[in-house]
Design an enzyme around this catalytic site. Sequence first.
Site, mmCIF file in Angstrom:
data_model
loop_
_atom_site.group_PDB
_atom_site.id
_atom_site.type_symbol
_atom_site.label_atom_id
_atom_site.label_comp_id
_atom_site.label_asym_id
_atom_site.label_seq_id
_atom_site.Cartn_x
_atom_site.Cartn_y
_atom_site.Cartn_z
ATOM 1 N N LYS A 103 -26.521 -26.825 -1.044
ATOM 2 C CA LYS A 103 -26.538 -26.918 -2.509
ATOM 3 C C LYS A 103 -27.389 -28.092 -2.968
ATOM 4 O O LYS A 103 -28.046 -28.020 -4.003
ATOM 5 C CB LYS A 103 -25.118 -27.025 -3.063
ATOM 6 C CG LYS A 103 -24.308 -25.776 -2.773
ATOM 7 C CD LYS A 103 -23.570 -25.214 -3.964
ATOM 8 C CE LYS A 103 -23.273 -23.741 -3.709
ATOM 9 N NZ LYS A 103 -22.096 -23.218 -4.309
ATOM 10 N N LYS A 125 -26.728 -14.432 3.188
ATOM 11 C CA LYS A 125 -25.418 -14.014 2.702
ATOM 12 C C LYS A 125 -25.523 -13.387 1.305
ATOM 13 O O LYS A 125 -26.291 -13.872 0.479
ATOM 14 C CB LYS A 125 -24.570 -15.290 2.646
ATOM 15 C CG LYS A 125 -23.142 -15.137 2.330
ATOM 16 C CD LYS A 125 -22.488 -16.515 2.183
ATOM 17 C CE LYS A 125 -22.722 -17.107 0.814
ATOM 18 N NZ LYS A 125 -21.621 -17.858 0.240
ATOM 19 N N LYS A 144 -24.183 -14.498 -5.525
ATOM 20 C CA LYS A 144 -24.590 -14.277 -6.920
ATOM 21 C C LYS A 144 -25.935 -14.925 -7.214
ATOM 22 O O LYS A 144 -26.597 -14.556 -8.164
ATOM 23 C CB LYS A 144 -23.512 -14.790 -7.862
ATOM 24 C CG LYS A 144 -23.251 -16.269 -7.697
ATOM 25 C CD LYS A 144 -21.829 -16.589 -8.038
ATOM 26 C CE LYS A 144 -21.473 -17.947 -7.485
ATOM 27 N NZ LYS A 144 -20.163 -18.032 -6.950
HETATM 28 P P1 ATP Z 1 -22.595 -19.302 -4.228
HETATM 29 O O1 ATP Z 1 -23.683 -18.341 -4.560
HETATM 30 O O2 ATP Z 1 -22.388 -20.365 -5.271
HETATM 31 O O3 ATP Z 1 -22.653 -19.853 -2.809
HETATM 32 P P2 ATP Z 1 -20.791 -17.168 -3.559
HETATM 33 O O4 ATP Z 1 -21.232 -16.003 -4.330
HETATM 34 O O5 ATP Z 1 -21.179 -17.289 -2.127
HETATM 35 O O6 ATP Z 1 -21.228 -18.497 -4.306
HETATM 36 P P3 ATP Z 1 -18.146 -18.364 -3.537
HETATM 37 O O7 ATP Z 1 -17.571 -18.602 -4.886
HETATM 38 O O8 ATP Z 1 -18.710 -19.532 -2.794
HETATM 39 O O9 ATP Z 1 -19.220 -17.198 -3.661
HETATM 40 O O10 ATP Z 1 -17.083 -17.675 -2.590
HETATM 41 C C1 ATP Z 1 -15.810 -17.180 -2.967
HETATM 42 C C2 ATP Z 1 -15.102 -16.576 -1.766
HETATM 43 O O11 ATP Z 1 -15.803 -15.418 -1.332
HETATM 44 C C3 ATP Z 1 -15.019 -17.492 -0.524
HETATM 45 O O12 ATP Z 1 -13.793 -17.255 0.157
HETATM 46 C C4 ATP Z 1 -16.182 -17.061 0.287
HETATM 47 O O13 ATP Z 1 -15.983 -17.325 1.658
HETATM 48 C C5 ATP Z 1 -16.224 -15.557 0.021
HETATM 49 N N1 ATP Z 1 -17.572 -15.012 0.120
HETATM 50 C C6 ATP Z 1 -18.643 -15.357 -0.631
HETATM 51 N N2 ATP Z 1 -19.722 -14.655 -0.301
HETATM 52 C C7 ATP Z 1 -19.328 -13.832 0.707
HETATM 53 C C8 ATP Z 1 -20.010 -12.853 1.489
HETATM 54 N N3 ATP Z 1 -21.280 -12.590 1.293
HETATM 55 N N4 ATP Z 1 -19.314 -12.172 2.438
HETATM 56 C C9 ATP Z 1 -17.990 -12.427 2.621
HETATM 57 N N5 ATP Z 1 -17.294 -13.353 1.924
HETATM 58 C C10 ATP Z 1 -17.945 -14.039 0.987
#
Ligand code: ATP
Length: 332
Positions: free
Chosen positions: A114, A196, A199
């Site tokens: 980040k 991964k 969003k």
């Molecule tokens: P950012 O884009 O800010 O990194 P994000 O979309 O990855 O955010 P988070 O809010 O960080 O989402 O994650 C919320 C939950 O969803 C956490 O438990 C995280 O481990 C899970 N998660 C996020 N992305 C994935 C993914 N691609 N596959 C499986 N689990 C996920």
Amino acid sequence: MNEKKTMLSGIQPSGDLHLGNYLGPMRHWPGMIETYDCFFFMADLHTITVRQDPAQLRKRTLTQIAQYIASGLDPEKCTLFVQSHVPAHAQLGWVLNCYTMFGELSRMTQFKDKASKHSENINAGLFTYPVLMAADILIYQPDYVPVGEDQRQHVEICRDIAERFNGIYGDVLRVPEPYIAKVGARIMSLNAPETKMSKSLPEGCVFLMDKPEDIMRKFKRAVTDSDTERCVRYAPGEKPGVSNLVQIYAAATGKSFEEIESEFAGQGYGKFKPAVGEAVVETLRPIREETERLLADKAYLESVYRAGAEKAGCVAEKTLRKVYKKLGFLAR
Ligand code: ATP
Ligand code: LTN
């Protein structure tokens, strides 16, 4: 007496919830509320480590509560609340800051990630984020923390902090275990399967509120691999794109990888991609429809998060008092 074990998890309302959030942690949550004493929250305090639009943040927090309920979290059977409604999180967060080392925070992958993405705003909150997350967890004394794979390191540091604290003051904080599912814990982006699903990459990301036609379009355009065999097979190293789709299909339908491979044997990717799209549309349809219905009833949602904050606050206060007493703070 055999007391129920406790579970806790949260997601930041920093963007719209997506398929990775759902298939990773969220889809497992409803099954847990029967067996465990569960706390689920909207991690709004965490979102401001990155600049947020206030109106958007407010709206997304409410939508996320509706999505939690719509995905099967019955507020009568678990505690749903907003992090900033329970001040004890931030209070314990301060205490734990004094039991967390600069060096261990510097090693957090998410911080490094980040910080490189938001180089104009590497604030102290971004750096100490894992400490607040440790406080979120430890204040409810949970046995398990169900999250996606990318949060494992944060649960590990939380365990280290708790052990350090207990090492000084005795058995004050329960040391929790991460709970990470085997299938779906790391869903990859549909158009860049080496990263991964997130969003921050909206084109390869399926949002829970996406319309069926948008979901189908995203799956039809999903990147498959340039291998010559053109067969549906789970082999993440060799075929990241197809393997990601196999994983999504498995998580959405409950089928095993072997069942999926034989279902599409000899068919190439042309039939497979829309089939995955349809499975996802059907998985998300009831959640989207129920979310829309709940969002029309703001009074109900308000009653849920008010009651949740009340319940969560009682538990959290108890741990905070215990910690304050151990530290030697004069009782009020
Ligand atoms: P950012 O884009 O800010 O990194 P994000 O979309 O990855 O955010 P988070 O809010 O960080 O989402 O994650 C919320 C939950 O969803 C956490 O438990 C995280 O481990 C899970 N998660 C996020 N992305 C994935 C993914 N691609 N596959 C499986 N689990 C996920
Ligand atoms: N860091 C998590 C959100 C989060 C969380 C928690 C998850 C904040 N506090 C406590 C589990 C337990 C994320 O999803 N980015």
